[in-house]
Design a protein around this motif. Structure first.
Motif, PDB file in Angstrom:
ATOM      1  N   ALA A  19       2.280  11.401   2.499  1.00 24.20           N
ATOM      2  CA  ALA A  19       1.334  11.126   3.590  1.00 24.20           C
ATOM      3  C   ALA A  19       0.863   9.683   3.537  1.00 24.20           C
ATOM      4  CB  ALA A  19       0.151  12.081   3.510  1.00 24.20           C
ATOM      5  N   SER A  20       0.611   9.170   2.349  1.00 23.77           N
ATOM      6  CA  SER A  20       0.160   7.786   2.205  1.00 23.77           C
ATOM      7  C   SER A  20       1.185   6.820   2.796  1.00 23.77           C
ATOM      8  CB  SER A  20      -0.087   7.467   0.726  1.00 23.77           C
ATOM      9  OG  SER A  20      -0.474   6.130   0.569  1.00 23.77           O
ATOM     10  N   ALA A  21       2.436   7.045   2.495  1.00 23.20           N
ATOM     11  CA  ALA A  21       3.501   6.189   3.039  1.00 23.20           C
ATOM     12  C   ALA A  21       3.602   6.340   4.553  1.00 23.20           C
ATOM     13  CB  ALA A  21       4.835   6.532   2.377  1.00 23.20           C
ATOM     14  N   ARG A  22       3.560   7.578   5.044  1.00 21.63           N
ATOM     15  CA  ARG A  22       3.691   7.808   6.491  1.00 21.63           C
ATOM     16  C   ARG A  22       2.491   7.283   7.271  1.00 21.63           C
ATOM     17  NH1 ARG A  22       7.278  12.442   8.299  1.00 21.63           N
ATOM     18  NH2 ARG A  22       8.820  12.562   6.655  1.00 21.63           N
ATOM     19  N   PHE A  23       1.284   7.453   6.741  1.00 20.24           N
ATOM     20  CA  PHE A  23       0.102   6.941   7.435  1.00 20.24           C
ATOM     21  C   PHE A  23       0.160   5.420   7.527  1.00 20.24           C
ATOM     22  CE2 PHE A  23      -2.599  10.781   5.895  1.00 20.24           C
ATOM     23  CZ  PHE A  23      -2.152  11.551   6.950  1.00 20.24           C
ATOM     24  N   ARG A  24       0.622   4.767   6.459  1.00 22.93           N
ATOM     25  CA  ARG A  24       0.730   3.299   6.479  1.00 22.93           C
ATOM     26  C   ARG A  24       1.840   2.837   7.418  1.00 22.93           C
ATOM     27  NH1 ARG A  24       0.841   1.734   0.219  1.00 22.93           N
ATOM     28  NH2 ARG A  24       1.365   3.920  -0.072  1.00 22.93           N
ATOM     29  N   ARG A  25       2.923   3.594   7.484  1.00 32.34           N
ATOM     30  CA  ARG A  25       4.053   3.200   8.322  1.00 32.34           C
ATOM     31  C   ARG A  25       3.841   3.568   9.791  1.00 32.34           C
ATOM     32  NH1 ARG A  25       8.657   6.461   6.706  1.00 32.34           N
ATOM     33  NH2 ARG A  25       7.849   7.865   8.278  1.00 32.34           N
ATOM     34  N   VAL A  66      -4.643   2.679  -2.349  1.00 34.46           N
ATOM     35  CA  VAL A  66      -5.437   1.735  -3.151  1.00 34.46           C
ATOM     36  C   VAL A  66      -4.906   1.693  -4.583  1.00 34.46           C
ATOM     37  CG1 VAL A  66      -7.731   1.300  -4.132  1.00 34.46           C
ATOM     38  CG2 VAL A  66      -7.501   1.944  -1.724  1.00 34.46           C
ATOM     39  N   GLU A  67      -4.662   2.859  -5.155  1.00 44.47           N
ATOM     40  CA  GLU A  67      -4.133   2.929  -6.521  1.00 44.47           C
ATOM     41  C   GLU A  67      -2.746   2.296  -6.611  1.00 44.47           C
ATOM     42  OE1 GLU A  67      -4.204   6.870  -8.201  1.00 44.47           O
ATOM     43  OE2 GLU A  67      -6.268   7.183  -7.524  1.00 44.47           O
ATOM     44  N   ASP A  68      -1.896   2.589  -5.636  1.00 47.96           N
ATOM     45  CA  ASP A  68      -0.535   2.044  -5.641  1.00 47.96           C
ATOM     46  C   ASP A  68      -0.545   0.522  -5.658  1.00 47.96           C
ATOM     47  OD1 ASP A  68       0.483   4.621  -5.499  1.00 47.96           O
ATOM     48  OD2 ASP A  68       1.036   4.490  -3.378  1.00 47.96           O
ATOM     49  N   LEU A  69      -1.481  -0.065  -4.934  1.00 49.00           N
ATOM     50  CA  LEU A  69      -1.497  -1.515  -4.772  1.00 49.00           C
ATOM     51  C   LEU A  69      -2.339  -2.240  -5.804  1.00 49.00           C
ATOM     52  CD1 LEU A  69      -1.747  -1.589  -0.905  1.00 49.00           C
ATOM     53  CD2 LEU A  69       0.256  -2.055  -2.308  1.00 49.00           C
ATOM     54  N   ALA A  70      -3.237  -1.544  -6.478  1.00 51.15           N
ATOM     55  CA  ALA A  70      -4.163  -2.199  -7.406  1.00 51.15           C
ATOM     56  C   ALA A  70      -3.432  -2.973  -8.500  1.00 51.15           C
ATOM     57  CB  ALA A  70      -5.110  -1.181  -8.017  1.00 51.15           C
ATOM     58  N   ALA A  71      -2.493  -2.339  -9.138  1.00 45.90           N
ATOM     59  CA  ALA A  71      -1.779  -3.004 -10.238  1.00 45.90           C
ATOM     60  C   ALA A  71      -0.998  -4.206  -9.722  1.00 45.90           C
ATOM     61  CB  ALA A  71      -0.848  -2.029 -10.934  1.00 45.90           C
ATOM     62  N   HIS A  90       2.690 -13.352  -0.848  1.00 42.27           N
ATOM     63  CA  HIS A  90       3.177 -11.967  -0.862  1.00 42.27           C
ATOM     64  C   HIS A  90       2.665 -11.199   0.349  1.00 42.27           C
ATOM     65  CE1 HIS A  90       4.455  -8.058  -2.143  1.00 42.27           C
ATOM     66  NE2 HIS A  90       3.240  -7.628  -1.878  1.00 42.27           N
ATOM     67  N   TYR A  91       1.379 -11.321   0.635  1.00 44.06           N
ATOM     68  CA  TYR A  91       0.791 -10.537   1.717  1.00 44.06           C
ATOM     69  C   TYR A  91       1.428 -10.886   3.056  1.00 44.06           C
ATOM     70  CZ  TYR A  91      -2.722  -7.656   3.969  1.00 44.06           C
ATOM     71  OH  TYR A  91      -3.337  -6.646   4.667  1.00 44.06           O
ATOM     72  N   LEU A  92       1.636 -12.150   3.301  1.00 47.89           N
ATOM     73  CA  LEU A  92       2.199 -12.592   4.581  1.00 47.89           C
ATOM     74  C   LEU A  92       3.702 -12.842   4.479  1.00 47.89           C
ATOM     75  CD1 LEU A  92      -0.698 -14.900   5.808  1.00 47.89           C
ATOM     76  CD2 LEU A  92      -0.195 -12.530   6.464  1.00 47.89           C
ATOM     77  N   SER A  93       4.371 -11.970   3.761  1.00 49.29           N
ATOM     78  CA  SER A  93       5.821 -12.091   3.579  1.00 49.29           C
ATOM     79  C   SER A  93       6.571 -11.200   4.568  1.00 49.29           C
ATOM     80  CB  SER A  93       6.210 -11.695   2.155  1.00 49.29           C
ATOM     81  OG  SER A  93       5.982 -10.309   1.950  1.00 49.29           O
ATOM     82  N   ASN A  94       7.823 -11.531   4.771  1.00 47.98           N
ATOM     83  CA  ASN A  94       8.681 -10.699   5.621  1.00 47.98           C
ATOM     84  C   ASN A  94       8.848  -9.302   5.032  1.00 47.98           C
ATOM     85  OD1 ASN A  94       9.008 -12.867   7.337  1.00 47.98           O
ATOM     86  ND2 ASN A  94      10.964 -13.489   6.461  1.00 47.98           N
ATOM     87  N   GLU A 101       4.995   1.052   4.766  1.00 44.88           N
ATOM     88  CA  GLU A 101       4.778   2.261   3.970  1.00 44.88           C
ATOM     89  C   GLU A 101       4.518   1.967   2.497  1.00 44.88           C
ATOM     90  OE1 GLU A 101       9.232   1.563   3.975  1.00 44.88           O
ATOM     91  OE2 GLU A 101       7.616   1.394   5.435  1.00 44.88           O
ATOM     92  N   MET A 102       4.865   0.772   2.060  1.00 42.59           N
ATOM     93  CA  MET A 102       4.654   0.388   0.666  1.00 42.59           C
ATOM     94  C   MET A 102       3.552  -0.659   0.526  1.00 42.59           C
ATOM     95  SD  MET A 102       8.699   0.349  -0.427  1.00 42.59           S
ATOM     96  CE  MET A 102       8.499  -1.097  -1.382  1.00 42.59           C
TER      97      MET A 102
END
Length: 189
Positions: A19-25, A66-71, A90-94, A101-102
């Motif tokens: 769900a986390s991946a699908r909600f983001r995508r 949040v957990e996925d991205l924290a590290a 990184h944030y503004l990368s292609n 989703e990631m």
């Protein structure tokens, strides 16, 4: 056949991750529970053995993001040489644009949560964490770190939203490149 409690916990976590991946995508509204559960080889009715509602799943999925991205973010900000520039790059990368989703859930989920009147304390936590990290990467002589970090985070998220929505690839790239270079210039002080 009865499953162990461990099996239920693992299934619960699989649902949250998917769900986390699908909600983001795809967004929250566009992610149906039936297709979500079917993708995991589960029944739609089985959803309610794990969650009271889709809203509960949204909050848990946001926490998962949040957990996925924290590290990863911590790693970027731990760079000895120009950590803020590394984060901006990184944030503004292609690749971030191409794989929502990631990536950061703010460009996809925050506008939708706001429109639905479902602001989340998890979103607040993520925003505060990113603002703090951005502030820590600014030069010591920066006059108003709080204000600049707020503008920078807003520009990062806004640029990603615009870049993903642009049909013209050159325009999409220009949005990322121009914003990236401007923000890196601000980061130098």
């Amino acid at each position: 056949m009865r499953y162990s409690e461990d099996h239920k916990a693992q299934t619960h976590q699989r649902i949250i991750k998917e769900a986390s991946a699908r909600f983001r995508r795809d967004g929250i509204g566009a992610t149906g529970l039936q297709p979500l559960m079917k993708a995991l080889g589960l029944t739609h009715g089985g959803f309610y053995a794990h969650f009271k509602s889709k809203d509960e799943l949204v909050e848990k999925s946001l926490n998962q993001a949040v957990e996925d991205l924290a590290a990863h973010c911590d790693d970027l900000f731990s760079k000895k040489d120009k950590p803020l520039a590394a984060f901006i790059d990184h944030y503004l990368s292609n690749s971030h644009r191409a794989t929502p989703e990631m990536g950061c859930p703010l460009p996809t989920m925050s506008a939708e949560l706001g429109q639905r009147g479902q602001a989340s304390p998890t979103t607040d936590k993520m925003i505060h964490n990113r603002l703090s990290a951005i502030e820590s990467g600014l030069p010591e002589d920066t006059v108003s770190k709080s204000e600049l970090s707020t503008v920078m985070l807003s520009a990062l998220v806004g640029a990603m939203v615009l870049s993903r929505s642009a049909h013209d690839p050159e325009l999409s790239d220009r949005i990322l490149e121009t914003t990236r270079e401007w923000l890196k210039g601000q980061a130098k002080g």
